[in-house]
Design an enzyme around this catalytic site. Structure first.
Site, PDB file in Angstrom:
ATOM      1  NE  ARG A   1      47.108  37.255 -10.305  1.00  0.00           N
ATOM      2  CZ  ARG A   1      47.084  37.841  -9.107  1.00  0.00           C
ATOM      3  NH1 ARG A   1      46.410  37.287  -8.108  1.00  0.00           N
ATOM      4  NH2 ARG A   1      47.707  38.968  -8.918  1.00  0.00           N
TER       5      ARG A   1
ATOM      6  CB  THR B   1      42.846  37.344  -6.109  1.00  0.00           C
ATOM      7  OG1 THR B   1      42.509  37.731  -4.789  1.00  0.00           O
ATOM      8  CG2 THR B   1      41.618  37.396  -6.978  1.00  0.00           C
TER       9      THR B   1
ATOM     10  CG  ASN C   1      36.415  17.019  -4.100  1.00  0.00           C
ATOM     11  OD1 ASN C   1      35.926  17.602  -5.068  1.00  0.00           O
ATOM     12  ND2 ASN C   1      35.692  16.310  -3.263  1.00  0.00           N
TER      13      ASN C   1
ATOM     14  CE  LYS D   1       3.544  -1.313   6.869  1.00  0.00           C
ATOM     15  NZ  LYS D   1       2.099  -1.504   7.095  1.00  0.00           N
TER      16      LYS D   1
ATOM     17  NE  ARG E   1      -2.952  -1.395   3.040  1.00  0.00           N
ATOM     18  CZ  ARG E   1      -3.573  -1.303   4.215  1.00  0.00           C
ATOM     19  NH1 ARG E   1      -4.549  -0.442   4.384  1.00  0.00           N
ATOM     20  NH2 ARG E   1      -3.195  -2.063   5.236  1.00  0.00           N
TER      21      ARG E   1
HETATM   22 CA    CA Z   1      -2.665  -3.298  10.002  1.00  0.00          CA
END
Ligand code: CA
Ligand code: UD1
Length: 450
Positions: A426, A409, A372, A25, A18
């Site tokens: 850079r 930076t 990473n 469940k 159900r």
């Molecule tokens: Ca039941």
């Protein structure tokens, strides 16, 4: 707590039909834990000395979850579904070992509290052979009815076997039952299946015990605690009840929840004193937060250990393995994973810090990213204390940045940086005087104005 030994038998053979789910469940979650884990944890708190879990055939996943929570639990398989008494008898070997008290519970009733289990069990110490747990739902349809005469419980009548007068009773069987260990096995083995469903009903233990002249009683529980979960709708209802409980407990423990109805907690969330939780914060499982920490709005935390006096968010995401030490700051749009951020360090804006260690007082500028992952493996970034990482730096792991080092930076850092060094990774800035003016003149001469 009682010094009587207690065997808990948990019926976890419920299928997920159900629930419209591939998952059994009892493995569906409320407040970040499977329903089975909730019930096992509650029974342990209620003083279970031994735990038996009855599962359906081929349900290794349910067995594994039970053993994760209670490593010495005994797991039994009910091979055919022939009723609740038959299910309990699947754990015959556990019953035969002898015990003072037995408690039978369903794994799809996750909201039951330890206090209620103790109240259910208490009459056994005073000589009762069987104790059932009743509740009064708005609509009793489908439940077994508790037929009482004053204090005494006479019988539990299943809906399908009940007369019209019995169906009018609204005192219903929650399904949980306490049995005296001295009588349990004999009573269970005496149960037959001559009823409307042709099942072995656990509830028949009541009439059998009475026929033997034994004492049988009923205790009452709140509807909210014994609500069984049979559908996703009931799962959401259980979640709502549990969230309300957890929020209240957090506030009672000294945390401020500014808009509690917007904060979602896990069953194991631990919040210190004077913690402030702003609106719309979600706690997955395994989070602890130290005293005086502020979690700003719209943050998501899971598997994270957050120290005292820390600031998180707004809009932060702490993933499993995050450890944020005292006084550190994790700002907006920052994600951490398997990262230890030491005391006083700051990661304030737009960063991803994964598989990393950041030393005390280090400052990672806006947009710092640990690279990473290369599509195959994960690699670590080590940053010492008092380091300064300039804005928009990519730290290509494995890489280490020494104590007090400075990263210019916009750097792409691919090799280790020694302590107290400056790393610039850079290209150097080029300036060409007048270039833009000449470019515009050249282009304008080529293109005819319209
Ligand atoms: Ca039941
Ligand atoms: C049962 C009770 C009923 C009570 C209701 C509360 C009996 C006979 N009836 O009815 O009085 O009001 O619960 O929800 O006990 N199970 C097994 N193996 C089986 C049958 C059941 O493990 O062969 C487990 C189910 O997974 C479930 C629980 O026992 O967790 C209850 O079984 P279910 O068939 O749902 O019983 P109900 O008819 O609801």
């Amino acid at each position: 707590m009682s010094d009587r030994s207690l065997l808990v038998i948990i019926l976890a053979a419920g299928e997920g039909t159900r629930m419209a789910s591939r998952l059994p469940k009892v493995l569906h979650q409320v407040a970040g834990w499977s329903m089975l884990r909730h019930v096992l944890t509650t029974t342990r708190k209620a003083g279970a000395t031994r735990t038996a879990v009855v599962i359906g055939p081929d349900r290794e996943d349910v067995a594994a979850e039970a053993l994760r929570v209670i490593p010495d639990a005994q797991v039994f398989v009910q091979h055919e579904r022939l009723g609740t008494a038959h299910a309990v008898l699947a754990a015959r070997a556990a019953l035969a070992e002898g015990v003072d008290d037995v408690l039978v519970l369903y794994a799809d009733t996750p909201l039951i509290r330890p206090e209620t289990l103790q109240a259910l069990r208490a009459p056994l110490a005073e000589g009762a052979a069987v104790a059932a747990l009743g509740f009064r739902p708005q609509d009793p349809t489908g439940y077994g009815r508790l037929l009482t005469d004053g204090e005494a419980l006479l019988a539990i009548r299943e809906e399908k076997d009940a007369s019209a007068a019995e169906k009018a009773v609204n005192f219903c069987n929650a399904g949980l039952m306490a049995l005296s260990g001295a009588h349990a096995l004999r009573l269970l083995e005496g149960i037959g299946n001559a009823n409307a469903k042709g099942e072995y009903y656990l509830t028949d233990a009541v009439e059998l015990a009475r026929a033997d002249g034994l004492k049988v009683v009923a205790t009452e529980a709140d509807v909210d605690e014994v609500a069984g979960v049979n559908s996703r709708i009931q799962l959401a209802e259980a979640e709502a009840i549990l969230q309300q409980r957890l929020r209240r407990a957090a506030m009672a423990g000294g945390a401020t929840l500014i808009a509690p109805e917007t904060v979602f907690l896990s069953a194991d969330t631990m919040l210190g004193r004077d913690v402030i939780i702003e609106p719309h914060v979600v706690f997955g499982p395994g989070v602890s937060v130290g005293d005086d920490t502020v979690i700003h709005a719209f943050s998501h935390l899971a598997g994270a250990q957050v120290g005292a006096g820390v600031t998180i968010g707004p809009y932060a995401r702490l993933r499993p393995g995050s450890r944020i030490d005292e006084g550190a700051k994790i700002g907006n749009f920052v994600e951490t994973k398997a990262a230890h951020i030491e005391a006083g360090a700051k990661v304030n804006h737009l960063s991803y810090i994964g598989d990393a260690h950041v030393g005390a007082r280090s400052n990672l500028g806006a947009g710092t990213i640990t690279c990473n992952y290369d599509g195959f493996g994960k690699y670590r970034t080590e940053i010492g204390p008092d380091a300064f990482v300039g804005v928009n730096s990519a730290l290509v792991a494995p890489v280490s940045i020494g104590a007090g080092a400075f990263i210019g930076t916009g750097s792409v850092v691919t090799s280790d940086v020694p302590a107290d060094a400056l790393a610039l990774a850079r290209s150097r800035q080029v300036v060409k005087e007048g270039w833009a003016r000449d470019f515009r003149a050249f282009k304008s001469a080529q293109v005819k104005p319209r």
